[in-house]
Design a protein around this motif. Structure first.
Motif, PDB file in Angstrom:
ATOM      1  N   GLU A  53      71.677  95.049 106.491  1.00 31.69           N
ATOM      2  CA  GLU A  53      72.521  93.876 106.416  1.00 31.69           C
ATOM      3  C   GLU A  53      73.795  93.835 105.344  1.00 31.69           C
ATOM      4  OE1 GLU A  53      71.965  89.035 106.606  1.00 31.69           O
ATOM      5  OE2 GLU A  53      70.269  90.144 106.022  1.00 31.69           O
ATOM      6  N   LEU A  54      73.281  94.131 104.214  1.00 35.54           N
ATOM      7  CA  LEU A  54      74.348  94.362 103.179  1.00 35.54           C
ATOM      8  C   LEU A  54      75.456  95.276 103.542  1.00 35.54           C
ATOM      9  CD1 LEU A  54      72.095  94.227 100.037  1.00 35.54           C
ATOM     10  CD2 LEU A  54      73.376  92.176 101.154  1.00 35.54           C
ATOM     11  N   LEU A  55      74.992  96.368 104.220  1.00 36.34           N
ATOM     12  CA  LEU A  55      76.008  97.540 104.577  1.00 36.34           C
ATOM     13  C   LEU A  55      76.818  96.772 105.717  1.00 36.34           C
ATOM     14  CD1 LEU A  55      73.897 100.413 104.727  1.00 36.34           C
ATOM     15  CD2 LEU A  55      75.654  99.790 103.043  1.00 36.34           C
ATOM     16  N   LEU A  56      76.262  96.224 106.762  1.00 45.49           N
ATOM     17  CA  LEU A  56      77.297  95.611 107.628  1.00 45.49           C
ATOM     18  C   LEU A  56      78.250  94.420 107.052  1.00 45.49           C
ATOM     19  CD1 LEU A  56      74.343  94.914 110.322  1.00 45.49           C
ATOM     20  CD2 LEU A  56      76.114  96.333 110.644  1.00 45.49           C
ATOM     21  N   ASP A  57      77.633  93.663 106.128  1.00 43.26           N
ATOM     22  CA  ASP A  57      78.452  92.688 105.413  1.00 43.26           C
ATOM     23  C   ASP A  57      79.725  93.199 104.632  1.00 43.26           C
ATOM     24  OD1 ASP A  57      76.834  90.550 106.085  1.00 43.26           O
ATOM     25  OD2 ASP A  57      75.931  90.561 104.081  1.00 43.26           O
TER      26      ASP A  57
END
Length: 252
Positions: A53-57
């Protein structure tokens, strides 16, 4: 037990209680590796998708690779979008097309891999000289609340192997990391204390791979021990667990 099945009975607790990672770490990765909407990242051992999720962010396209079906289901429910591709596969055989990945990440997962096979898979996947990033949240083991947590695990959990595993994995040592990167790697450390309410603290403790599961004859006693530990250190209904987010990266 097969390592890929270790968390099958703990998925909900895992997703709800496992922490994210320090903002400084994510900002460093974005700036250092120039992560943007054209970047493809393979997140290996993605679990329920906390780091994914943090990478997508960060704006990247992400291929999440995870062998545990229960975790993949949670990941898909939580994060599925057009920027995310999911492979229910082991780290050593991802079935991602060769030479299509810019960056590889493994957050809280490298210690589960066959390192030689994973390294070969990384070489196959990368489309250039992109980095492999190994990330952990690691509790500060000599802080009192963490010492007492380890004592509870030691008393109840036969699979608990002491402070090294407690701090982020059975084989999370710089010797292993140096061997993987053939001695050439960078390390970044970010203070990242974790704040929990009582349920979150207990769920985090019970989400560990080595924690007993419901049905074990000592499960309730162990759970009560974690509840009592929370009560001992809580202020205004919260405890703070000293922790750091650590990034190792290099080229292979």
């Amino acid at each position: 037990m097969d390592s890929k099945a270790l968390f099958s009975e703990k998925v909900e607790r895992y997703r709800n209680s496992r922490p994210k990672y320090a903002c400084g770490l994510m900002n460093y990765m974005k700036e250092t590796f120039d992560i943007n909407e054209t970047t493809t990242i393979a997140d290996i051992g993605a679990g329920t998708g906390i780091f994914t999720e943090l990478l997508l962010d960060l704006g990247a396209k992400v291929i999440a690779v995870e062998p545990n079906a229960a975790m993949v289901e949670q990941l898909r429910l939580a994060l599925y979008c057009k920027e995310l591709e999911i492979h229910e596969r082991p780290a050593e055989s991802t079935e991602i097309e060769s030479n299509t990945v810019d960056i590889i990440t493994a957050a809280q997962s490298f210690h589960w891999f066959d390192k030689a096979l994973f390294k070969a898979e990384c070489k196959r996947l990368l489309n250039g000289n992109g980095p492999v990033c190994l990330i952990w949240n690691t509790r500060v083991v000599d802080e009192p609340i963490n010492v007492k947590t380890a004592e509870i695990y030691t008393a109840f959990c036969p699979d608990f192997k002491g402070s090294v595993r407690f701090a982020g994995g059975a084989n999370h040592s710089e010797e292993d990391i140096a061997e993987f990167f053939e001695g050439e790697f960078e390390k970044k450390v970010y203070e990242f204390p974790l704040t929990y309410d009582k349920q979150g603290f207990v769920d985090r403790a019970l989400s560990a791979s080595y924690a007993l599961v419901e049905g074990d004859k000592h499960f309730e006693t162990m759970t009560k021990a974690f509840e009592a530990l929370f009560d001992r250190y809580a202020e205004d209904g919260k405890v703070v667990v000293p922790n750091k987010s650590v990034l190792y990266y290099g080229n292979i």
